[in-house]
Enzyme design. Structure first.
Site, mmCIF file in Angstrom:
data_model
loop_
_atom_site.group_PDB
_atom_site.id
_atom_site.type_symbol
_atom_site.label_atom_id
_atom_site.label_comp_id
_atom_site.label_asym_id
_atom_site.label_seq_id
_atom_site.Cartn_x
_atom_site.Cartn_y
_atom_site.Cartn_z
ATOM 1 N N HIS B 141 0.876 -1.174 0.000
ATOM 2 C CA HIS B 141 0.000 0.000 0.000
ATOM 3 C C HIS B 141 0.915 1.227 0.000
ATOM 4 O O HIS B 141 2.043 1.165 0.506
ATOM 5 C CB HIS B 141 -0.825 -0.059 1.295
ATOM 6 N N ASP B 218 3.017 -4.724 8.188
ATOM 7 C CA ASP B 218 1.818 -3.903 8.028
ATOM 8 C C ASP B 218 0.617 -4.838 8.214
ATOM 9 O O ASP B 218 0.307 -5.642 7.340
ATOM 10 C CB ASP B 218 1.847 -3.261 6.639
ATOM 11 N N GLN B 221 -4.605 -5.221 7.084
ATOM 12 C CA GLN B 221 -5.596 -6.163 6.548
ATOM 13 C C GLN B 221 -5.534 -7.522 7.218
ATOM 14 O O GLN B 221 -6.405 -8.355 6.976
ATOM 15 C CB GLN B 221 -5.400 -6.351 5.033
ATOM 16 N N LYS B 244 -10.363 -0.754 10.595
ATOM 17 C CA LYS B 244 -10.470 -1.944 9.738
ATOM 18 C C LYS B 244 -10.750 -3.196 10.570
ATOM 19 O O LYS B 244 -10.900 -4.283 10.038
ATOM 20 C CB LYS B 244 -9.190 -2.120 8.918
ATOM 21 N N CYS B 382 -4.856 2.560 -3.502
ATOM 22 C CA CYS B 382 -3.605 3.076 -2.928
ATOM 23 C C CYS B 382 -2.462 2.096 -3.133
ATOM 24 O O CYS B 382 -1.595 1.952 -2.270
ATOM 25 C CB CYS B 382 -3.758 3.419 -1.450
#
Lengths: 150, 424
Positions: B141, B218, B221, B244, B382
């Site tokens: 991202h 990261d 998600q 999220k 993104c």
């Protein structure tokens, strides 16, 4: 008429399927790029000008149906117009897609561009239609860098 | 539930639908899911952008502002004490949820983007020198690209990119080859927002650690879809966003190993991050407060605590299995759609199905689906380098949470049929 047909009128679908004046213009006098960073749409506008009059105008680019049809219809509408007329047309077009134009009173010079009038119900899609016009204006004003809708 | 039962539950979910997760009951926890859009029931398939909030989170925010609202770490009055307690209790919830060793390893930030920036500008900046290298992946991202580009530019370091194959899987051998004496840091996405790929984080972290290189993960998600255990992963930093994971916007957290956090310089200067200030010298507060300058998002942090408590009340392995079943079902249903190309077909995926149609631009797909009540994301997500890799300007993306149903995927597919009909 369902919403789909209101937005995606036959003229728009037709110009999306078979864009008019698509391609580059080797003897262009002006050229500018438009870029919408939100969706990745890119368009390049080529203009061949004789004095004050737009003799020819073409475009190249990839985008959604609204942006492709808008570019195609813009090129058709602009041929033979002078710069002042082009600017007026842009302002009217922008007002129309943003819902700020009285369609009863003021739509006559827009010609075929009126097919976009329902776009005012889809605010997130307005930039799809105006991108190519921003590129055109920037070409006429001879700005070198790519214009952005943002 | 032992692992065999769990495996069985997962298999039967795939075959016959949910058996251990009562989706209809869970949907009842999310007020927005019973709303309508243009007179049609909302089909919310944009969970990778943000998830919906359960009533318990909404209530927590409301209660906070009605009964607790006060600034933290300052007042001697009652409300300030309660607010501070609630805020710090949420930090412990995050710690437990991630299985971090210590509560001081949890730093509250605005979200993943701020978390990566914090790490890049403190840890990254203090480790990097001219000619050093930072390794990221081809499926990042923008929020895990740009902060590293910025620090690389500041320090004269270089960015190296782990390549991927056409299915959207990182090439692990190439990755190992990129790790050299100049590699000072690795940062990659746990689950790709654009492709859904689940990267083999444990293996990749181990490869870096064998060479003494710290790793940032990261988790924007991954946290909502997979069970995350930072000790088991042995990851140096893990970053995620609350919104999220069924929590409020504007709040997230950085997990960092204590030894790193203690060695790192502060990120922003201001109140709350100091022990004492004079015009001659300022002493910084201890971790994690050293990294939390200014009044934080107190309500958000407390709301995040509520959302993670909610998630922890579900069996996350069963949730993961159920969602895996949704992705498989969506793949099969979408491949029946003429002219549809899936973008991202990794063997291990979570929560995300990206695609393009031959005859309809993603934006037009999005508008037509919207009028059917179906919310999906269209655009570059993104992740422009991913779009370039596949040679598309944009994709349409359906992304799932445990409250989604197969019937909703059927409605998505019907909507695509309409879009194709219009553009025939």
């Amino acid at each position: 008429m369902s919403f789909v047909n209101e937005l995606y009128q036959e003229v728009i679908l037709d110009h999306n399927r078979q864009p008019r004046n698509y391609g580059d213009l080797p003897d262009a006098t002006e050229k500018a790029e438009g870029y919408n960073p939100l969706c990745g749409d890119r368009v390049t506008v080529y203009i061949k000008r004789d004095g004050d009059v737009i003799q020819d105008v073409k475009f190249v680019g990839a985008g959604c149906a609204i942006s492709t049809a808008s570019a195609s219809l813009m090129t058709e509408t602009l041929k033979g117009k002078n710069l002042a007329q082009a600017r007026v047309l842009f302002e009217k077009f922008r007002d129309m897609v943003m819902g700020n134009l009285d369609m009863e009173m003021d739509d006559e010079d827009l010609e075929k561009l009126v097919v976009f009038h329902r776009l005012s119900d889809y605010p997130v899609r307005v930039k799809c239609a105006t991108l190519v016009w921003h590129a055109l204006l920037s070409a006429l004003e001879k700005e070198e860098k790519a214009v952005s809708t943002e | 539930m032992d692992s065999i039962e769990r495996a069985e539950a997962t298999v039967s979910d795939r075959l016959t639908g949910p058996c251990r997760i009562d989706v209809d009951r869970l949907r009842g926890d999310f007020p927005i899911l019973s709303s309508t859009v243009y007179g049609k029931p909302l089909v919310y398939l944009d969970n990778a952008a943000t998830t919906q909030k359960p009533a318990v989170v909404i209530e927590t925010l409301r209660n906070y502002y009605e009964q607790v609202n006060s600034n933290i770490h300052r007042g001697v009055h009652h409300l300030s004490q309660v607010a501070t307690d609630e805020y710090e209790k949420s930090r412990r919830t995050v710690q437990r949820f991630l299985n971090a060793r210590k509560v001081s390893e949890i730093v509250f930030v605005r979200g993943t983007t701020e978390g990566v920036n914090l790490i890049a500008q403190t840890f990254g900046r203090s480790r990097l020198a001219e000619g050093d290298e930072v390794v990221i992946s081809a499926m990042e991202h923008h929020s895990n690209i740009v902060p590293w580009q910025m620090v690389c530019e500041q320090m004269g370091a270089r960015l190296k990119v782990i390549p991927m194959n056409d299915r959207g899987e990182l090439l692990i051998e190439k990755y190992a080859g990129l790790l050299g004496p100049r590699t000072k840091l690795v940062s990659f996405v746990h689950v790709s927002n654009a492709l859904g790929t689940v990267n083999p984080a444990r293996e990749m972290i181990q490869l870096a650690h064998e060479r003494g290189i710290p790793v940032v993960l990261d988790g924007a998600q991954s946290l909502p879809h997979l069970k995350v255990d930072v000790q088991e992963l042995d990851v140096d930093f893990f970053v995620f966003s609350g919104h999220k994971a069924f929590g409020p916007t504007g709040i997230g957290a950085v997990y960092g190993k204590l030894k790193h956090l203690e060695a790192m310089p502060p990120y922003q200067g201001g109140g709350d991050m100091i022990s004492s200030v004079s015009f001659e010298k300022t002493t910084y507060n201890e971790v994690p407060h050293k990294f939390e300058a200014g009044t934080p998002n107190i309500a958000g942090a407390i709301g995040l605590g509520a959302s993670l408590e909610y998630l922890a009340g579900l069996d996350l392995d069963v949730v993961a299995g159920y969602e895996e079943g949704l992705v498989e079902y969506a793949h099969e249903a979408l491949l029946e759609v003429p002219g549809l190309r899936l973008i991202g077909t990794a063997e291990k995926k979570a929560g995300v199905v990206s695609f393009v149609l031959e005859s309809v631009h993603p934006h037009d797909i999005g508008t037509i689906l919207d009028r059917e009540g179906v919310a999906i994301r269209t655009g570059h997500h993104c992740a422009q380098p991913v779009m370039d890799f596949y040679g598309v300007p944009a994709t349409a993306r359906a992304s799932f949470a445990f409250y989604n149903k197969r019937e909703e995927i059927d409605i998505l597919v019907q909507g695509l049929g309409k879009a194709i009909e219009v553009f025939r």
